[in-house]
Design an enzyme around this catalytic site. Structure first.
Site, PDB file in Angstrom:
ATOM      1  N   SER A  44      -9.745   5.302   3.508  1.00  0.00           N
ATOM      2  CA  SER A  44      -8.319   5.098   3.241  1.00  0.00           C
ATOM      3  C   SER A  44      -8.108   4.016   2.190  1.00  0.00           C
ATOM      4  O   SER A  44      -7.201   4.116   1.357  1.00  0.00           O
ATOM      5  CB  SER A  44      -7.587   4.726   4.530  1.00  0.00           C
ATOM      6  OG  SER A  44      -8.073   3.500   5.065  1.00  0.00           O
ATOM      7  N   ARG A  61      -6.296   5.359  -1.149  1.00  0.00           N
ATOM      8  CA  ARG A  61      -4.946   4.835  -1.370  1.00  0.00           C
ATOM      9  C   ARG A  61      -4.804   4.323  -2.797  1.00  0.00           C
ATOM     10  O   ARG A  61      -3.828   4.644  -3.492  1.00  0.00           O
ATOM     11  CB  ARG A  61      -4.641   3.715  -0.378  1.00  0.00           C
ATOM     12  CG  ARG A  61      -3.229   3.121  -0.543  1.00  0.00           C
ATOM     13  CD  ARG A  61      -3.020   1.923   0.353  1.00  0.00           C
ATOM     14  NE  ARG A  61      -3.016   2.289   1.763  1.00  0.00           N
ATOM     15  CZ  ARG A  61      -4.010   2.055   2.605  1.00  0.00           C
ATOM     16  NH1 ARG A  61      -5.107   1.440   2.181  1.00  0.00           N
ATOM     17  NH2 ARG A  61      -3.927   2.418   3.865  1.00  0.00           N
ATOM     18  N   ASN A 100      -2.468   6.414  -5.753  1.00  0.00           N
ATOM     19  CA  ASN A 100      -1.318   5.787  -6.407  1.00  0.00           C
ATOM     20  C   ASN A 100      -1.509   5.663  -7.911  1.00  0.00           C
ATOM     21  O   ASN A 100      -0.574   5.922  -8.683  1.00  0.00           O
ATOM     22  CB  ASN A 100      -1.069   4.407  -5.791  1.00  0.00           C
ATOM     23  CG  ASN A 100      -0.350   4.474  -4.463  1.00  0.00           C
ATOM     24  OD1 ASN A 100       0.862   4.613  -4.401  1.00  0.00           O
ATOM     25  ND2 ASN A 100      -1.118   4.392  -3.378  1.00  0.00           N
TER      26      ASN A 100
END
Length: 288
Positions: free
Chosen positions: A223, A227, A231
């Site tokens: 994660s 992440r 983004n």
């Protein structure tokens, strides 16, 4: 955008890394197309991601080393003031969030924050500028510029973000074993979250606990890396889509998005740093 390229070709070109690897039937080479890069699989390295990530890491170390070498107790210069502000900001977050005693965490957090920020910052360079220069160099060497790939934002490459996150994962494992011992680390994976006083029931629960805790443990680096990648990749894609629009619309959209994106690139560096500190704090804690 070159007129002979379709929109899909333009997007694909800007999202393809400069790849070197083993191509079945042709041996080791630089990928000439996105299809060749895909066929190389794990036997490949993204040269542009490595070049920019290592180069920006050297730049970060050089700047901080030069400032440290010339530091003064008097009125600081602008560069020293900026570095001191960053160091103090990171140090305060480490003091507030880290409960262990390791002296590695503060330098690690500083490195993560500044390094990721610099890599993210490359997203603010116009999408055609550096790839265009690379294409011209390729054309001068006799290559089709449309087959010269060169991405400049390392954090849009999952190999870079997951590489950093799994490095943090290795530290989590190391500090967990160091602080709790091998038995304590294994106990965390097998005796929680479900426990029982009956040894037979506890033995039955061990596989269940292990599956749950292992998934939770592995989810941390996955994660953490995805992440950041997600983004930054989305931000880069929006810049590319804006570049496909007419010139006057590009300026109307790219400037506001770039201003907003400054917040995104800073926030993503901060989130990665803070989660690293929190995970390291949990690894160093002896409380269950």
């Amino acid at each position: 955008m070159a007129s002979e390229q379709t929109s899909s070709e333009y997007i694909s070109h800007h999202l393809t890394n400069w790849t070197y690897g083993y191509l079945p039937g042709e041996g080791w080479k630089v990928a000439y197309t996105a299809e060749e890069a895909g066929l190389m699989g794990f036997k490949a390295i993204h040269l542009d991601s490595m070049l920019w990530s290592i180069g920006l890491g050297i730049l970060f170390c050089t700047i901080f080393w030069m400032v440290a070498k010339k530091v003064t107790s008097g009125v600081p210069g602008k560069m020293q003031a900026a570095v001191e502000l960053i160091v103090e900001f990171v140090d305060n977050n480490v003091r507030d969030s880290y409960s262990g005693t390791s002296k590695l965490i503060a330098p690690l957090a500083l490195t993560i924050f500044v390094w990721i920020f610099l890599m993210n910052l490359m997203d603010l360079i116009p999408v055609d500028f550096v790839p265009g220069i690379a294409g011209q160099i390729g054309a001068a060497m006799g290559h089709d510029p449309h087959h010269v790939f060169f991405k400049i934002v390392p954090t849009t490459d999952p190999n870079i973000t997951l590489g950093m996150s799994f490095s943090v994962f290795a530290l989590i494992i190391f500090y967990s074993i160091k602080e709790k011992g091998l038995g304590g680390f294994i106990g965390e994976l097998t005796l929680h979250p479900f426990g029982a006083k009956n040894p037979i029931v506890q033995a039955i629960l061990i596989p269940i606990n292990f599956i749950l805790e292992a998934v939770t443990l592995i989810a941390k680096p996955v994660s953490l890396g995805l992440r950041l990648f997600g983004n930054m990749y989305a931000g880069e894609l929006i810049f590319i889509l804006i570049a496909l629009m007419p010139f006057w619309i590009q300026w109307a959209l790219s400037v506001p998005w770039a201003i907003f994106h400054i917040l995104v690139i800073t926030l993503q560096a901060f989130v990665f740093m803070m989660l690293t500190i929190v995970y390291m704090s949990l690894a160093s804690s002896t409380e269950h």
